[in-house]
Scaffold this active site. Structure first.
Site, PDB file in Angstrom:
ATOM      1  N   TYR A  71       0.895  -1.149   0.000  1.00  0.00           N
ATOM      2  CA  TYR A  71       0.000   0.000   0.000  1.00  0.00           C
ATOM      3  C   TYR A  71       0.938   1.204   0.000  1.00  0.00           C
ATOM      4  O   TYR A  71       1.791   1.329   0.880  1.00  0.00           O
ATOM      5  CB  TYR A  71      -0.874   0.069   1.245  1.00  0.00           C
ATOM      6  CG  TYR A  71      -1.700  -1.146   1.551  1.00  0.00           C
ATOM      7  CD1 TYR A  71      -2.288  -1.895   0.535  1.00  0.00           C
ATOM      8  CD2 TYR A  71      -1.915  -1.538   2.866  1.00  0.00           C
ATOM      9  CE1 TYR A  71      -3.066  -2.999   0.827  1.00  0.00           C
ATOM     10  CE2 TYR A  71      -2.693  -2.642   3.166  1.00  0.00           C
ATOM     11  CZ  TYR A  71      -3.267  -3.381   2.146  1.00  0.00           C
ATOM     12  OH  TYR A  71      -4.028  -4.476   2.450  1.00  0.00           O
ATOM     13  N   CYS A 106       1.418   3.037   3.332  1.00  0.00           N
ATOM     14  CA  CYS A 106       1.762   2.251   4.512  1.00  0.00           C
ATOM     15  C   CYS A 106       3.184   2.583   4.951  1.00  0.00           C
ATOM     16  O   CYS A 106       4.120   2.514   4.147  1.00  0.00           O
ATOM     17  CB  CYS A 106       1.641   0.769   4.182  1.00  0.00           C
ATOM     18  SG  CYS A 106       2.437  -0.342   5.361  1.00  0.00           S
ATOM     19  N   PHE A 136       5.272   0.926   6.750  1.00  0.00           N
ATOM     20  CA  PHE A 136       6.165  -0.224   6.650  1.00  0.00           C
ATOM     21  C   PHE A 136       6.625  -0.442   5.210  1.00  0.00           C
ATOM     22  O   PHE A 136       7.779  -0.786   4.954  1.00  0.00           O
ATOM     23  CB  PHE A 136       5.476  -1.482   7.190  1.00  0.00           C
ATOM     24  CG  PHE A 136       5.109  -1.391   8.645  1.00  0.00           C
ATOM     25  CD1 PHE A 136       6.084  -1.495   9.628  1.00  0.00           C
ATOM     26  CD2 PHE A 136       3.803  -1.169   9.027  1.00  0.00           C
ATOM     27  CE1 PHE A 136       5.757  -1.395  10.967  1.00  0.00           C
ATOM     28  CE2 PHE A 136       3.456  -1.067  10.370  1.00  0.00           C
ATOM     29  CZ  PHE A 136       4.434  -1.185  11.340  1.00  0.00           C
ATOM     30  N   CYS A 137       5.724  -0.216   4.258  1.00  0.00           N
ATOM     31  CA  CYS A 137       6.100  -0.293   2.849  1.00  0.00           C
ATOM     32  C   CYS A 137       7.050   0.838   2.476  1.00  0.00           C
ATOM     33  O   CYS A 137       7.997   0.650   1.700  1.00  0.00           O
ATOM     34  CB  CYS A 137       4.853  -0.241   1.972  1.00  0.00           C
ATOM     35  SG  CYS A 137       3.696  -1.593   2.262  1.00  0.00           S
TER      36      CYS A 137
END
Length: 381
Positions: free
Chosen positions: A111, A114, A116-117
């Protein structure tokens, strides 16, 4: 949490739209990212979370359930349809490209907003590793139907055979090991990060990854990568801090007030491709949904009433840990902790929370150095 709630109610929301003659669709956009000093954008988290109790029973009983569906439908489709980047060239390629000098083909399922991405992209961009992006629909998630692991990011690595790496910190540690190690294959490296499965208090299976902050190197390689005493321990500590604390400050700050939430979704409607009904949901009820989610997260993580103060304190703690004598926590160049913190913070770019952070903390100089290092791919060998 936002993405999980969207998944839980988004499909019900589709029924609501269709029952009223509306249409719902998704658009996948693969374009370069917005620099922090550029245009505004919307934000939404992509981690796992608690499914709303509004799902229980028929969605058409009572206005509260229908309104809840509308809230999260607006948030979900707003985020998915209108994730947009600037005209600046991104190093990620729309077609899978072999990473120069590494012998790897990398495909990132994500995503876009996001954190974390974003951490993984910061690592890949800094090290100059070309990669393909597949934007995942946060409602249907059909792009990752091949995977038992249902979160993002997921990185597929073609190293002669296709390997799947899950969890942002595992992905980063494994790739860093591969880039440095002279005698380990990617297949061997992946085995160093086993999945540990357990059940939480609600009986739901939870997957954690052992050793995820460790870069697996020989003694000589450790000395070369971490020449300063305790620098490895420091890097691991702050990588963990980014995952366990900093990331939880983002959503409550981005959606701190109805006005901030609405400003974000106003941009969504202006830039996105919506019908009349979809545009209304995205701008108004979608913004309201994210405002409510931000309040829940504030309570869950015991944040102050003014969540900006928690953000400012965290960011200043980070800057203080770097100190005045270092450009980065890694010294003269970013280490994995620098890239993790930068990746988390940059998802707020273009929003009021980001501007306030820049104006009220000491992070700007470090952040600008990180942006330059990442855009120039200064970690590329």
């Amino acid at each position: 949490m936002a993405a999980a709630c969207v998944r839980a109610l988004g499909q019900v929301g589709l029924q609501v739209l269709r029952s009223r003659g509306g249409t719902a669709g998704t658009a996948r956009l693969l374009q370069p990212r917005v620099p922090w000093h550029g245009t505004g954008r919307a934000y939404g988290t992509g981690g796992g979370g608690v499914r709303s109790k509004l799902l229980s029973g028929s969605p058409f009983r009572g206005g509260g359930r229908v309104l809840g569906c509308a809230f999260l439908l607006g948030g979900g489709f707003g985020l998915y349809q209108t994730v947009r980047f600037s005209v600046q060239q991104h190093f990620a390629q729309q077609e899978t490209t072999k990473a120069e000098g590494s012998g790897l083909q990398l495909t990132l399922y994500q995503y876009k907003t996001c954190p974390f991405c974003s951490k993984v992209r910061a690592f890949l961009d800094y090290h100059g590793l070309p990669y393909s992006i597949v934007e995942v629909n946060p409602v249907m998630r059909k792009e990752i139907k091949f995977s038992e692991y249902r979160k993002v990011p997921i990185l597929l690595v073609d190293a002669g055979e296709t390997l799947q790496l899950n969890d942002s910190s595992v992905i980063i540690s494994a790739l860093k090991t591969f880039l440095i190690s002279k005698d380990k294959t990617m297949q061997q490296i992946v085995s160093y990060y086993p999945a540990l499965r357990s059940k939480n208090e609600k009986g739901k299976e939870v997957v954690e990854y052992s050793n995820k902050y460790w870069v697996m190197l020989s003694e000589q390689e450790v000395e070369e990568l971490y020449p300063v005493k305790d620098s490895r321990k420091e890097e691991m500590k702050w990588r963990s801090w980014a995952d366990d604390w900093l990331v939880h400050l983002i959503s409550p700050n981005v959606y701190r007030s109805p006005g901030e939430a609405l400003a974000s979704f106003d941009y969504i409607v202006r830039e996105g491709k919506f019908g009349t009904v979809e545009g209304f949901f995205a701008k108004y009820v979608g913004a309201a949904a994210m405002f409510i989610i931000g309040k829940r997260l504030k309570s869950r993580h015991n944040l102050q009433d003014d969540v900006r103060q928690d953000l400012y304190r965290a960011v200043n703690d980070w800057v203080a840990a770097i100190g005045k004598k270092r450009k980065f926590m890694g010294g003269g160049k970013p280490n994995l902790a620098d890239l993790a913190v930068y990746g988390v913070l940059r998802v707020m770019e273009g929003l009021q929370a980001f501007d306030d952070m820049m104006d009220n903390t000491k992070v700007k100089a470090w952040y600008q150095r990180m942006e330059t290092a990442t855009q120039r791919h200064e970690g590329r060998k």
